[in-house]
Design a protein around this motif. Structure first.
Motif, PDB file in Angstrom:
ATOM      1  N   LEU A  89       0.738  -1.315   0.654  1.00  0.00           N
ATOM      2  CA  LEU A  89      -0.448  -0.515   0.083  1.00  0.00           C
ATOM      3  C   LEU A  89       1.058   0.994   0.324  1.00  0.00           C
ATOM      4  O   LEU A  89       1.634   1.765   0.971  1.00  0.00           O
ATOM      5  N   ASP A  90       0.811   2.135  -0.827  1.00  0.00           N
ATOM      6  CA  ASP A  90       2.208   2.812  -1.315  1.00  0.00           C
ATOM      7  C   ASP A  90       1.090   4.129  -1.893  1.00  0.00           C
ATOM      8  O   ASP A  90       0.644   4.003  -3.128  1.00  0.00           O
ATOM      9  N   ALA A  91       1.607   5.326  -2.134  1.00  0.00           N
ATOM     10  CA  ALA A  91       1.322   6.416  -2.803  1.00  0.00           C
ATOM     11  C   ALA A  91       2.238   7.672  -1.844  1.00  0.00           C
ATOM     12  O   ALA A  91       3.039   7.839  -1.643  1.00  0.00           O
ATOM     13  N   GLU A  92       2.136   7.986  -3.512  1.00  0.00           N
ATOM     14  CA  GLU A  92       3.394   9.459  -3.239  1.00  0.00           C
ATOM     15  C   GLU A  92       3.065  10.384  -4.636  1.00  0.00           C
ATOM     16  O   GLU A  92       2.386  10.180  -5.711  1.00  0.00           O
ATOM     17  N   SER A  93       3.461  11.986  -4.704  1.00  0.00           N
ATOM     18  CA  SER A  93       3.400  12.956  -5.193  1.00  0.00           C
ATOM     19  C   SER A  93       4.760  13.873  -6.029  1.00  0.00           C
ATOM     20  O   SER A  93       5.432  13.289  -4.539  1.00  0.00           O
ATOM     21  N   ILE A  94       4.891  13.448  -6.999  1.00  0.00           N
ATOM     22  CA  ILE A  94       5.922  13.543  -7.437  1.00  0.00           C
ATOM     23  C   ILE A  94       6.357  14.367  -8.481  1.00  0.00           C
ATOM     24  O   ILE A  94       5.532  14.745  -9.357  1.00  0.00           O
ATOM     25  N   GLY A  95       7.529  15.480  -8.647  1.00  0.00           N
ATOM     26  CA  GLY A  95       7.317  16.576  -9.202  1.00  0.00           C
ATOM     27  C   GLY A  95       7.359  17.801  -8.315  1.00  0.00           C
ATOM     28  O   GLY A  95       7.063  18.365  -7.067  1.00  0.00           O
ATOM     29  N   LEU A  96       7.750  18.764  -9.125  1.00  0.00           N
ATOM     30  CA  LEU A  96       7.774  20.576  -8.889  1.00  0.00           C
ATOM     31  C   LEU A  96       6.709  21.294  -9.706  1.00  0.00           C
ATOM     32  O   LEU A  96       5.976  21.528  -9.417  1.00  0.00           O
ATOM     33  N   GLU A  97       7.140  21.363 -10.634  1.00  0.00           N
ATOM     34  CA  GLU A  97       6.554  22.377 -11.767  1.00  0.00           C
ATOM     35  C   GLU A  97       5.701  21.842 -12.312  1.00  0.00           C
ATOM     36  O   GLU A  97       4.229  22.547 -12.014  1.00  0.00           O
ATOM     37  N   ARG A  98       5.198  20.472 -12.265  1.00  0.00           N
ATOM     38  CA  ARG A  98       3.676  19.701 -12.988  1.00  0.00           C
ATOM     39  C   ARG A  98       3.572  18.725 -11.817  1.00  0.00           C
ATOM     40  O   ARG A  98       3.748  18.249 -12.697  1.00  0.00           O
ATOM     41  N   PRO A  99       3.325  18.415 -10.803  1.00  0.00           N
ATOM     42  CA  PRO A  99       3.426  17.169  -9.659  1.00  0.00           C
ATOM     43  C   PRO A  99       2.255  16.488 -10.162  1.00  0.00           C
ATOM     44  O   PRO A  99       0.915  16.322 -10.602  1.00  0.00           O
ATOM     45  N   PHE A 100       2.103  15.261 -10.627  1.00  0.00           N
ATOM     46  CA  PHE A 100       2.051  14.329 -10.485  1.00  0.00           C
ATOM     47  C   PHE A 100       1.624  13.075  -9.584  1.00  0.00           C
ATOM     48  O   PHE A 100       2.456  13.046  -8.318  1.00  0.00           O
ATOM     49  N   ILE A 101       0.690  11.945  -9.499  1.00  0.00           N
ATOM     50  CA  ILE A 101       0.289  11.374  -8.155  1.00  0.00           C
ATOM     51  C   ILE A 101       0.284   9.650  -8.924  1.00  0.00           C
ATOM     52  O   ILE A 101       0.119   9.633  -9.794  1.00  0.00           O
ATOM     53  N   VAL A 102       0.691   8.943  -7.955  1.00  0.00           N
ATOM     54  CA  VAL A 102       1.469   7.527  -8.088  1.00  0.00           C
ATOM     55  C   VAL A 102       0.641   6.673  -6.716  1.00  0.00           C
ATOM     56  O   VAL A 102       0.742   6.962  -5.579  1.00  0.00           O
ATOM     57  N   LEU A 103      -0.061   5.604  -7.974  1.00  0.00           N
ATOM     58  CA  LEU A 103      -0.678   5.275  -6.791  1.00  0.00           C
ATOM     59  C   LEU A 103      -0.271   3.508  -6.804  1.00  0.00           C
ATOM     60  O   LEU A 103      -0.092   3.105  -7.957  1.00  0.00           O
ATOM     61  N   SER A 104       0.240   2.336  -6.021  1.00  0.00           N
ATOM     62  CA  SER A 104       0.794   0.982  -6.362  1.00  0.00           C
ATOM     63  C   SER A 104      -1.140   0.327  -6.685  1.00  0.00           C
ATOM     64  O   SER A 104      -2.093   0.850  -6.281  1.00  0.00           O
ATOM     65  N   THR A 105      -0.701  -1.168  -7.711  1.00  0.00           N
ATOM     66  CA  THR A 105      -1.900  -1.592  -7.521  1.00  0.00           C
ATOM     67  C   THR A 105      -2.665  -2.261  -5.974  1.00  0.00           C
ATOM     68  O   THR A 105      -3.276  -2.474  -6.275  1.00  0.00           O
ATOM     69  N   ALA A 106      -1.514  -2.376  -5.394  1.00  0.00           N
ATOM     70  CA  ALA A 106      -2.130  -3.258  -3.951  1.00  0.00           C
ATOM     71  C   ALA A 106      -3.659  -1.860  -3.237  1.00  0.00           C
ATOM     72  O   ALA A 106      -3.985  -2.483  -3.130  1.00  0.00           O
ATOM     73  N   CYS A 107      -3.261  -0.502  -3.869  1.00  0.00           N
ATOM     74  CA  CYS A 107      -3.873   0.792  -2.987  1.00  0.00           C
ATOM     75  C   CYS A 107      -5.267  -0.075  -4.110  1.00  0.00           C
ATOM     76  O   CYS A 107      -6.136   0.108  -3.274  1.00  0.00           O
ATOM     77  N   VAL A 108      -5.547   0.195  -5.329  1.00  0.00           N
ATOM     78  CA  VAL A 108      -6.796  -0.072  -5.528  1.00  0.00           C
ATOM     79  C   VAL A 108      -7.422  -1.533  -6.124  1.00  0.00           C
ATOM     80  O   VAL A 108      -8.487  -1.511  -5.420  1.00  0.00           O
TER      81      VAL A 108
END
Length: 383
Positions: free
Chosen positions: A105-124
């Motif tokens: 179970l993991d999630a993160e926000s990446i970036g500075l100019e145009r941040p994007f979000i990543v979820l793991s398949t476990a979250c889904v």
């Protein structure tokens, strides 16, 4: 079984928090640090110059190549929860959202100019709709608060501390700045938890999410009240040896432990903060420019003072007695918040110096960096 007795019915319409400022969900210690950082002249420019040493586009391309980008055609259930969370928080433009393969179970926000979000398949796979909405709101909270900008500095300082470990004086100075920034980041996680609650508007789901992060995958065998009892035992149980172990566990950690996060969220609900925001009593984005750094730092000091006065930790109790009362000790602790500008200024100076050196090296060699210190993670993997 996990109880849902303080959450709204599944069909209840969520309140759209029109014009809401991120200050509405930011923990006082987080908000004080952010306001002071934003007030430092040229600070964001220095950070952005710093970030230019790493390739944000490379990160996005890596997920575009090896993950699933969520939209109405791909993971439509996740996309719908994302839209609902963004609507509640009045996010006008959705960041890109990716799902990547991972059993954690993991999630993160990446970036500075145009941040994007990543979820793991476990979250889904493991989160129900309400829990998923809370997690996506958590990440949107990080993005809206601008945490990625300042988390970049922490990542860079971590690398510097490792590289300068042979130089005691330099390493000690960096570690002091890092310790202060890690304390801020732990409070930033509490802020994002509140954003997740405001996005989902279901207290039971937010607590279930934290329980799952702590290891409670099968919630039919988990009890919310018992989990909060764990939080109380963690805060005040044991003796001084346990207090020292807690310091060891948390001093250099970026994330609060799940039981502490659950206790803080429950306290925010019980103290009325959550209800006031839902009732329309919250700061607006249009007023962000008028925010006072001195007032926010005072609020941060008050928050630390209150936390020390409330804590049942054996070491804190001893310090209160030695300090002749909670008020005196609270003032001593609160003073650290007032020194936020000092370590922020030191970080700015160090960042500017390193950015200049890197730019000079780039001019000499004709190359740029690309090792990705700009990743900003929420640390929701419960690891």
């Amino acid at each position: 079984m996990a109880r849902d007795d303080d959450g709204p019915a599944p069909t209840r319409r969520r309140v759209a928090l029109t014009g809401i400022s991120s200050r509405a969900w930011e923990h006082p210690a987080d908000r004080g640090a952010l306001t002071a950082l934003r007030e430092l002249r040229g600070f964001d420019d220095v950070v952005r110059a710093f970030f230019g040493m790493w390739n944000e586009r490379g990160f996005r391309l890596s997920y575009l190549a090896a993950a699933i980008r969520v939209d109405h055609r791909q993971y439509p259930r996740v996309h719908q929860r994302f839209v609902e969370a963004a609507t509640a928080l009045d996010v006008p433009e959705l960041p890109e959202l990716y799902v990547t393969q991972s059993p954690w179970l993991d999630a993160e926000s990446i970036g500075l100019e145009r941040p994007f979000i990543v979820l793991s398949t476990a979250c889904v796979q493991q989160l129900d709709d309400d829990e998923l909405r809370a997690l996506l709101g958590h990440e949107l909270g990080h993005v809206r608060s601008g945490h990625a900008v300042y988390k970049t500095i922490l990542s860079i300082l971590t690398r510097w501390a490792a590289n300068l470990s042979w130089l005691p004086v330099g390493a000690m100075a960096l570690r002091a700045i890092m310790a202060a920034m890690l304390e801020w980041w732990r409070k930033a996680e509490l802020s994002a938890d509140r954003a997740g609650l405001l996005a989902g508007q279901d207290p039971a789901a937010s607590l279930r999410l934290l329980m799952k992060l702590a290891g409670g995958g099968d919630l039919s065998q988990i009890d919310t009240a018992a989990f909060l009892e764990q939080a109380a035992e963690y805060d005040g149980g044991g003796d001084l040896r346990d207090s020292l172990h807690k310091i060891r566990m948390t001093a250099w950690s970026r994330y609060p432990v799940p039981v502490a996060r659950a206790a803080d969220l429950r306290r925010w609900i019980d103290d009325g903060g959550y209800g006031r925001v839902l009732g329309g009593d919250y700061p607006r984005r249009d007023d962000d420019g008028a925010a006072s750094a001195s007032e926010e730092i005072k609020a941060a000091a008050d928050s630390y003072r209150e936390s020390f006065g409330r804590s049942q930790d054996p070491l804190v109790g001893l310090l209160r007695r030695l300090g002749d009362g909670a008020t005196d000790l609270g003032e001593w602790v609160g003073g650290h918040a007032g020194r936020a500008r000092a370590w922020m200024g030191a970080a700015q100076e160090a960042a500017a110096r390193a950015a200049g050196e890197a730019a000079a090296r780039a001019r000499r060699t004709g190359t740029g960096g690309g090792d990705g210190a700009g990743r900003e993670g929420s640390g929701d993997g419960g690891r």
